[in-house]
Design a protein around this motif. Structure first.
Motif, short mmCIF file in Angstrom:
data_model
loop_
_atom_site.label_atom_id
_atom_site.label_comp_id
_atom_site.label_asym_id
_atom_site.label_seq_id
_atom_site.Cartn_x
_atom_site.Cartn_y
_atom_site.Cartn_z
N VAL A 120 0.84 -1.19 0.00
CA VAL A 120 0.00 0.00 0.00
C VAL A 120 0.87 1.24 0.00
CG1 VAL A 120 -1.86 1.24 1.15
CG2 VAL A 120 -1.76 -1.26 1.32
N TYR A 121 0.69 2.08 -1.03
CA TYR A 121 1.39 3.36 -1.09
C TYR A 121 0.41 4.45 -0.69
CZ TYR A 121 5.07 0.99 -3.73
OH TYR A 121 6.08 0.15 -4.12
N ARG A 122 0.83 5.27 0.27
CA ARG A 122 -0.01 6.36 0.74
C ARG A 122 0.73 7.68 0.59
NH1 ARG A 122 -3.44 5.83 6.00
NH2 ARG A 122 -4.37 7.55 4.84
N SER A 123 0.03 8.69 0.10
CA SER A 123 0.64 10.00 -0.09
C SER A 123 -0.45 11.06 0.00
CB SER A 123 1.35 10.08 -1.44
OG SER A 123 0.42 9.87 -2.50
N GLY A 124 -0.04 12.30 0.11
CA GLY A 124 -1.02 13.38 0.13
C GLY A 124 -0.61 14.51 1.04
N GLU A 125 -1.52 15.47 1.14
CA GLU A 125 -1.27 16.68 1.90
C GLU A 125 -2.45 16.94 2.84
OE1 GLU A 125 -1.09 19.77 -0.99
OE2 GLU A 125 -3.14 19.44 -1.70
N GLY A 126 -2.32 17.97 3.66
CA GLY A 126 -3.43 18.40 4.49
C GLY A 126 -3.71 17.48 5.66
N MET A 127 -4.94 17.54 6.16
CA MET A 127 -5.37 16.78 7.32
C MET A 127 -6.00 15.47 6.88
SD MET A 127 -4.62 19.05 9.70
CE MET A 127 -5.35 18.26 11.13
N GLN A 128 -5.64 14.36 7.55
CA GLN A 128 -6.20 13.05 7.20
C GLN A 128 -6.47 12.26 8.47
OE1 GLN A 128 -4.27 10.98 3.86
NE2 GLN A 128 -2.78 12.65 3.81
N ALA A 129 -7.55 11.48 8.45
CA ALA A 129 -7.88 10.57 9.55
C ALA A 129 -8.55 9.33 8.97
CB ALA A 129 -8.80 11.25 10.57
#
Length: 396
Positions: free
Chosen positions: A156-165
């Motif tokens: 699993v590749y996870r990426s991104g910006e900002g707020m995450q839950a």
């Protein structure tokens, strides 16, 4: 409601208000920069909610579907046990279910990519107690199902910006095997709270890898429960933190059946800059193992090793054992934190290797055994290149 430090007494609920707001006087939050995570402690209004994006790049023997929460198996492994996980539960209207074919044997890893919506953003000052506009938050919920007598591999590749839950559940059926590795490549501004819940069936095996590179502040809680005797869980992790980054990993392995095994092995490296206004690099690792009275024959060990690459880096590392029976094979833990070994650096330089390359070699060697134990050959070379890029970005 009373909250105690005993993990056997922890609360499970989908109601956000069943959990106190995070603050530094609570044991589970005393190392966490709670102001940075404050927007994730309450469900945002609908205009500020986003669903994560999920792409099944290489299906292998798995099928991915997005279903309404009421029609999903969400919560069958474990309900949320802290406020941020409960917020993520309530913020996710739909659940992504990844289901492996029963009786299959993996020939290549199934590859899943998870990202954030394109317009996810943070307020200008995320540390402020009052902001003019609420932060946009990306929510998600993933359930991974491995039926009995099935062997599966998941990358699993996870990426991104900002707020995450988010919440991520793994259900590993009797006599099944799941090897899963998460490669988290967050943007520098990302603030992420992720709760992993794993169920390991009778005579089943789980090998869980968590690789965290980047991000402004990340907090990952991972719990393991067993469904019968003979279960085996190996929890592996590595993390690299740079200037101003907070990387937090909390694990709980709950032994409630006889003759089960667990092994936890995490490594972290942190590099800070005393002249930076962004603050020190901070790593947190808390490993809890609970052995209940009926869990005789348990064999468990947990280890955390940390490498500090500068004086502006610090780690809080706490292994805990809660043992309610003396009829066990073994239970132990170890935690070490040390500075960069200048003798190793001198040795490599004396062999004609420049200082930058020598430092990279030491860090890559420090991480190597974790990556190797995941036993995903396709990941090893790629991850080595990713680590090099992260070290170069951090000026190492």
């Amino acid at each position: 409601m009373t909250y105690t430090a005993h993990k056997a007494d922890r609360v499970f609920s989908t109601s956000v208000e069943d959990f106190p707001r995070p603050h530094g006087k609570l044991e589970d939050w005393r190392f966490t920069p709670t102001r940075r995570f404050a927007p994730l402690a309450q469900v945002s209004d609908e205009s500020s909610q986003r669903a994560w994006t999920v792409d099944l790049s290489t299906p292998g023997a798995a099928q991915l579907m997005r279903v309404a929460r009421t029609d999903s198996p969400a919560g069958q492994v474990e309900l949320p046990s802290d406020r941020l996980a409960a917020v993520a539960w309530n913020g996710s209207r739909d659940v992504d279910v990844l289901r492996f074919s029963g009786g299959a044997t993996a020939t290549e890893p199934t590859v899943l990519s998870i990202g954030t919506a394109a317009d996810t953003h943070l307020p200008t000052d995320i540390s402020a107690s009052n902001t003019s506009a609420p932060a946009t938050v990306t929510y998600g919920h993933l359930v991974v199902e491995v039926p009995a007598n099935t062997t599966a591999e998941l990358l699993v590749y996870r990426s991104g910006e900002g707020m995450q839950a988010d919440n991520i559940e793994f259900s590993v059926g009797d006599d099944a095997t799941l090897t899963v590795a998460f490669v988290n490549l967050w943007d520098d501004d990302a603030v992420v709270a992720s709760a992993h819940h794993a169920y390991v069936g009778r005579d089943a095996r789980l090998r869980h890898g968590l690789i965290t590179l980047g991000g402004g502040a990340t907090r990952t809680t991972t719990s393991v429960t067993y469904g019968g005797s003979g279960g085996d869980a190996e929890m592996l992790g590595l993390f690299f933190g740079g200037v101003g980054q907070h990387v937090e990993n909390r694990l709980l392995v709950d032994h409630q059946f006889a003759h089960c095994r667990s092994n936890v092995n995490y490594k972290g490296a942190l590099l800070g800059n005393p002249d930076s206004k962004l603050g020190d690099a901070h790593g947190v690792w808390v490993g809890d193992v609970l052995i209940r009275p009926e869990a005789h024959g348990t064999d468990t060990y947990e280890s955390n090793r940390n490498l500090l690459l500068s004086k502006a880096a610090r780690v809080d590392s706490i292994p805990n054992l809660e043992i309610a029976t003396g009829q066990i094979i073994g239970a132990g833990h170890a935690s070490t934190t040390g500075r960069f070994d200048e003798e190793q650096l001198f040795y490599l330089q004396s062999r004609g290797i420049d200082e930058v390359t020598a430092r990279q070699l030491v860090v890559r060697g420090f991480f190597h055994d974790i990556v190797h134990k995941l036993n995903l050959p396709s990941l090893e070379e790629e991850l080595d290149a990713i680590v090099i890029r992260q070290l170069e970005r951090a000026g190492l």
